[in-house]
Design an enzyme around this catalytic site. Structure first.
Site, short mmCIF file in Angstrom:
data_model
loop_
_atom_site.label_atom_id
_atom_site.label_comp_id
_atom_site.label_asym_id
_atom_site.label_seq_id
_atom_site.Cartn_x
_atom_site.Cartn_y
_atom_site.Cartn_z
N PHE A 99 0.86 -1.18 0.00
CA PHE A 99 0.00 0.00 0.00
C PHE A 99 0.90 1.23 0.00
O PHE A 99 2.11 1.15 0.19
CB PHE A 99 -0.90 -0.01 1.24
CG PHE A 99 -1.68 -1.29 1.37
CD1 PHE A 99 -2.89 -1.45 0.73
CD2 PHE A 99 -1.18 -2.36 2.11
CE1 PHE A 99 -3.59 -2.65 0.82
CE2 PHE A 99 -1.87 -3.55 2.21
CZ PHE A 99 -3.09 -3.69 1.55
N HIS A 100 0.30 2.36 -0.22
CA HIS A 100 0.96 3.65 -0.03
C HIS A 100 2.20 3.85 -0.89
O HIS A 100 3.27 4.19 -0.38
CB HIS A 100 1.35 3.84 1.45
CG HIS A 100 0.27 3.41 2.40
ND1 HIS A 100 0.53 2.83 3.61
CD2 HIS A 100 -1.08 3.45 2.31
CE1 HIS A 100 -0.61 2.55 4.24
NE2 HIS A 100 -1.60 2.91 3.46
N PRO A 101 2.11 3.67 -2.21
CA PRO A 101 3.29 3.94 -3.06
C PRO A 101 3.64 5.43 -3.01
O PRO A 101 2.77 6.29 -3.02
CB PRO A 101 2.82 3.53 -4.46
CG PRO A 101 1.32 3.59 -4.40
CD PRO A 101 0.94 3.25 -3.00
#
Lengths: 481, 66
Positions: free
Chosen positions: A412-414
């Protein structure tokens, strides 16, 4: 096919209506600018939500939620699509950027950001999104299991802050909030932008940025119908997300001087374990992500709650065949907890024959974090009284012997693929999030964030977007406190 | 995705998938997702998607939420 759409002109064109784009569009429009907001996805009517994961994955996510990185190991990277972007399908967790991270940005990237300078931005976003801490009652029994384990072990923990108002714990945040309690940008900032006069075009894919004499002149885009059009604007803000913004900038022939465009991809690789408890948990009742354990945050390991309906649990339960069926028959007593790693690995994004290629290999340090994290997670569940613990590893594999290919990871959260760095030789954007060497082209999404945060990034992205909007308006961010 | 699911339903397909762990895992994931999404099976495990949606719709209407 090219067709005129009435000669679109605006003061600013924003590409993407997710965490960054929606915020900057609303603030600019309310500040008096004429804004056009382009969004590749569509508006999702909550009346079309079904709380059924397969249908919602296909509807609300890019690639049906099956976006994969290429590397060792391959990692699923779910990305939202539509008005709201990934805020439409995330768990709503809100953390301010940790002070230590901001200090690092000052020190290593020359960015003029601090807790003090961003305070007004954070406060403004938190008010707009009704951010508050989850109550234990709303968190539900899944969080209570993790809390019991953490308390018995004396580990640091707490309830998460979320952007939700009137939440009743439907348990399907990732599949479209049926009560519209989650204050995603599609129902908060986008309506504000529209009310302030912004024109919002959905189903509009930005093909390239138009730049004349090193200054922004607009955007060339295409509607789902195939109709191409241009928006003429002296300010262009790319907010298509960490994966797609660098590709858009590259297609436009910009941002390549530092050699950093598309590189420095940081993720929060994550996995999850299950425990079979004696008590009824009913993990889909309550807020799925409501509780955290940050005892090992200094080592880059954080546990966060995660839960969902049977279909969701079944696809992530690390068992197969008869054992899977037997454990699923006891779904009401299954508890789950996620393990999120603040990575030191770095990946890249590029376009290959028209397809997006996300390359990411887990480095030794992060492999070590997963080994430690999984062992600690088992400890926590056992302390909570678990009858059985199901770690996401092949049968018979102990955490300390796990290899990369043994791990079942999502990410998640690139962040970071068009990172900001005050020095043009080291970053794609300057300290004001403007593409180095190009006037009027800015970025307002996770790609600008120069390093891993160790916490969920939506508030950071929104605060930076707020800061950018007020910079473009030439105004101070109003102080609320 | 459809191809993976089709392969996972056939004996020869399963042996083919077993040679490619990533594809095999993805096929199993998709099959599980579909199986436990069936309303009757989910309800038997305590999750009623229709009831969740009905409650959400009622709340949105009653409180004028978007």
């Amino acid at each position: 096919m090219t067709a005129a759409l009435g000669g679109l002109r605006a003061d600013a064109c924003v590409i993407g209506a997710g965490a960054g784009g929606a915020v900057v569009a609303a603030e600019l429009a309310e500040g008096g600018m004429d804004v056009i907001l382009l969004e590749q996805g569509h508006r999702h009517d909550p009346d079309g939500f079904t709380a059924r994961p397969p249908q919602m994955l296909a509807k609300l996510y890019r690639d049906g939620g099956q976006t994969l990185t290429v590397g060792n190991p391959p990692i699923g990277l779910p990305l939202g699509r539509g008005l709201g972007g990934t805020t439409l399908v995330n768990s709503g967790t809100c953390f301010r950027t940790p002070a230590g991270v901001l200090a690092r940005w000052q020190r290593e990237f020359g960015l003029e950001v601090s807790e003090q300078s961003l305070r007004g931005c954070f406060e403004r976003v938190e008010r707009a999104l009704s951010v508050s801490e989850v109550t234990p009652e709303l968190a539900g029994a899944n969080a209570a299991v993790a809390r019991r384990g953490a308390e018995r072990l004396g580990w640091s923990h707490g309830y998460l802050r979320r952007n939700a108002r009137g939440c009743v714990g439907s348990g399907v945040c990732a599949f479209g909030c049926p009560t519209s309690a989650k204050q995603h940008t599609g129902i908060t900032y986008v309506p504000r932008a529209k009310h302030a006069g912004a024109r919002i075009l959905t189903g509009a894919s930005a093909e390239r940025l138009i730049v004349e004499r090193c200054r922004a002149a607009g955007v060339r885009a295409q509607l789902t119908s195939g109709v191409s059009f241009e928006v003429h604007a002296p300010i262009v803000i790319a907010a298509a997300g960490t994966i797609h913004t660098p590709l858009l900038i590259a297609r436009s022939g910009l941002g390549s001087r530092s050699g950093q465009l598309g590189r420095n991809l940081s993720l929060h690789p994550a996995t999850a374990a299950f425990a079979r408890m004696s008590e009824t948990v009913d993990m889909a009742r309550g807020v799925p992500q409501s509780f955290y354990v940050d005892q090992f945050a200094e080592q880059g390991i954080v546990f966060e709650g995660i839960a969902g309906p049977p279909a969701y649990a079944a696809m992530s339960l690390p068992l197969s065949g008869a054992r899977h069926a037997e454990a699923m028959s006891d779904y009401p007593r299954l508890a789950q907890l996620g393990l999120m790693v603040s990575d030191s690995s770095r990946g890249s994004v590029r376009s290959l024959a028209g397809r997006t290629l996300i390359r990411y290999d887990l480095d030794d340090t992060d492999l070590g974090r997963f080994r430690t994290g999984l062992a600690r997670m088992r400890e926590l569940f056992e302390a909570a009284g678990a009858r059985e613990v199901y770690l996401p590893l092949p049968p018979g594999t102990e955490p300390d012997r796990a290899r990369r290919r043994d791990l079942r990871l999502m990410a998640f959260h690139p962040l970071g693929t068009a990172r900001a760095d005050a020095r043009a030789a080291h970053g794609v954007l300057d300290g004001d999030l403007r593409v180095h060497g190009t006037g009027g082209v800015y970025v307002a999404d996770g790609s600008a964030v120069p390093s891993s945060l160790g916490v969920n990034p939506q508030l950071t992205i929104m605060a930076l977007a707020t800061r950018l909007a007020f910079h473009l308006l030439g105004k101070e961010v109003p102080c609320h406190s | 995705m459809r191809l993976l699911l089709a392969l996972s339903r056939r004996r020869r397909g399963r042996s083919l998938l077993a040679r490619v762990p990533v594809a095999d895992e993805l096929a199993q994931t998709l099959a599980s997702l579909g199986r436990y999404d069936e309303p009757e099976r989910a309800r038997a495990l305590g999750f009623d998607a229709d009831a969740v949606i009905a409650r959400g719709r009622a709340l949105r209407r009653a409180e004028g939420r978007p």
